[in-house]
Design a protein around this motif. Structure first.
Motif, PDB file in Angstrom:
ATOM      1  N   MET A 123      -4.122 -12.281 -14.231  1.00 13.08           N
ATOM      2  CA  MET A 123      -4.136 -11.550 -12.972  1.00 13.08           C
ATOM      3  C   MET A 123      -3.138 -10.381 -13.039  1.00 13.08           C
ATOM      4  SD  MET A 123      -3.830 -13.010  -9.156  1.00 13.08           S
ATOM      5  CE  MET A 123      -2.622 -12.232  -8.136  1.00 13.08           C
ATOM      6  N   VAL A 124      -3.551  -9.257 -12.526  1.00 13.57           N
ATOM      7  CA  VAL A 124      -2.710  -8.060 -12.559  1.00 13.57           C
ATOM      8  C   VAL A 124      -1.697  -8.107 -11.421  1.00 13.57           C
ATOM      9  CG1 VAL A 124      -2.712  -5.543 -12.376  1.00 13.57           C
ATOM     10  CG2 VAL A 124      -4.586  -6.701 -13.534  1.00 13.57           C
ATOM     11  N   MET A 125      -0.452  -7.846 -11.770  1.00 14.34           N
ATOM     12  CA  MET A 125       0.607  -7.794 -10.766  1.00 14.34           C
ATOM     13  C   MET A 125       0.458  -6.492  -9.974  1.00 14.34           C
ATOM     14  SD  MET A 125       4.702  -8.106 -11.486  1.00 14.34           S
ATOM     15  CE  MET A 125       4.975  -9.839 -11.667  1.00 14.34           C
ATOM     16  N   LYS A 126       0.660  -6.553  -8.693  1.00 11.78           N
ATOM     17  CA  LYS A 126       0.586  -5.355  -7.842  1.00 11.78           C
ATOM     18  C   LYS A 126       1.882  -4.557  -7.954  1.00 11.78           C
ATOM     19  CE  LYS A 126      -3.400  -6.295  -5.831  1.00 11.78           C
ATOM     20  NZ  LYS A 126      -4.454  -6.009  -6.782  1.00 11.78           N
ATOM     21  N   TRP A 127       1.771  -3.243  -7.745  1.00 13.30           N
ATOM     22  CA  TRP A 127       2.909  -2.324  -7.852  1.00 13.30           C
ATOM     23  C   TRP A 127       4.064  -2.762  -6.957  1.00 13.30           C
ATOM     24  CZ3 TRP A 127       5.340   0.891 -10.745  1.00 13.30           C
ATOM     25  CH2 TRP A 127       6.112   1.954 -10.249  1.00 13.30           C
ATOM     26  N   ASP A 128       3.776  -3.095  -5.693  1.00 10.66           N
ATOM     27  CA  ASP A 128       4.838  -3.506  -4.764  1.00 10.66           C
ATOM     28  C   ASP A 128       5.550  -4.769  -5.246  1.00 10.66           C
ATOM     29  OD1 ASP A 128       4.579  -1.395  -3.047  1.00 10.66           O
ATOM     30  OD2 ASP A 128       3.386  -2.475  -1.556  1.00 10.66           O
TER      31      ASP A 128
END
Length: 131
Positions: free
Chosen positions: A1-6
């Motif tokens: 899963m890709v981590m979100k920028w925030d």
């Protein structure tokens, strides 16, 4: 899963104990751009796929490296790119960012990334390897 920028920036801000989000973002942009110059091939694209888009773009379009930098020189290069940074604060910046990168990757990917880098980067990622 890709981590979100925030979420990525929040983690860097917390680990780096930065007083502002801007400090965390500045450290993140510099460290990821420098890292991109040292990680190549499928490992670079796999790592980019696990990071927020902003990080992925920096990783995939790096500042070109004339030669691989050992951990100490990587820290010095980071200090040179961050206004007002010292080698000590840059080491803190590098560790804050790279430890979050390591969390976004799995152990197998981190093992392959570390194989591409000169010895000693495992400590910058917060993942000391047995000798």
């Amino acid at each position: 899963m890709v981590m979100k920028w925030d979420a990525f920036l929040s983690a860097v801000q917390e680990r780096g104990q930065y007083s502002s989000r801007q400090e965390a973002e500045r450290a993140t942009r510099v460290v990821i751009a420098l890292l991109g110059a040292h990680v190549v091939g499928s490992e670079r694209s796999e790592l980019a796929a696990r990071l927020p888009e902003t990080c992925a773009l920096l990783l995939l379009n790096p500042l070109p490296a004339a030669e691989p930098l050992g951990p100490q020189r990587f820290v010095r290069a980071t200090a040179a790119w961050i206004e007002g940074a010292t080698e000590e604060t840059a080491k803190w910046d590098v560790s804050a960012v790279l430890s979050v990168v390591a969390d976004a990757a799995d152990d197998e990917l981190m093992r392959r990334v570390l194989l591409q880098l000169p010895p000693g980067y495992d400590l910058l990622f917060g993942r000391p390897q047995p000798t």
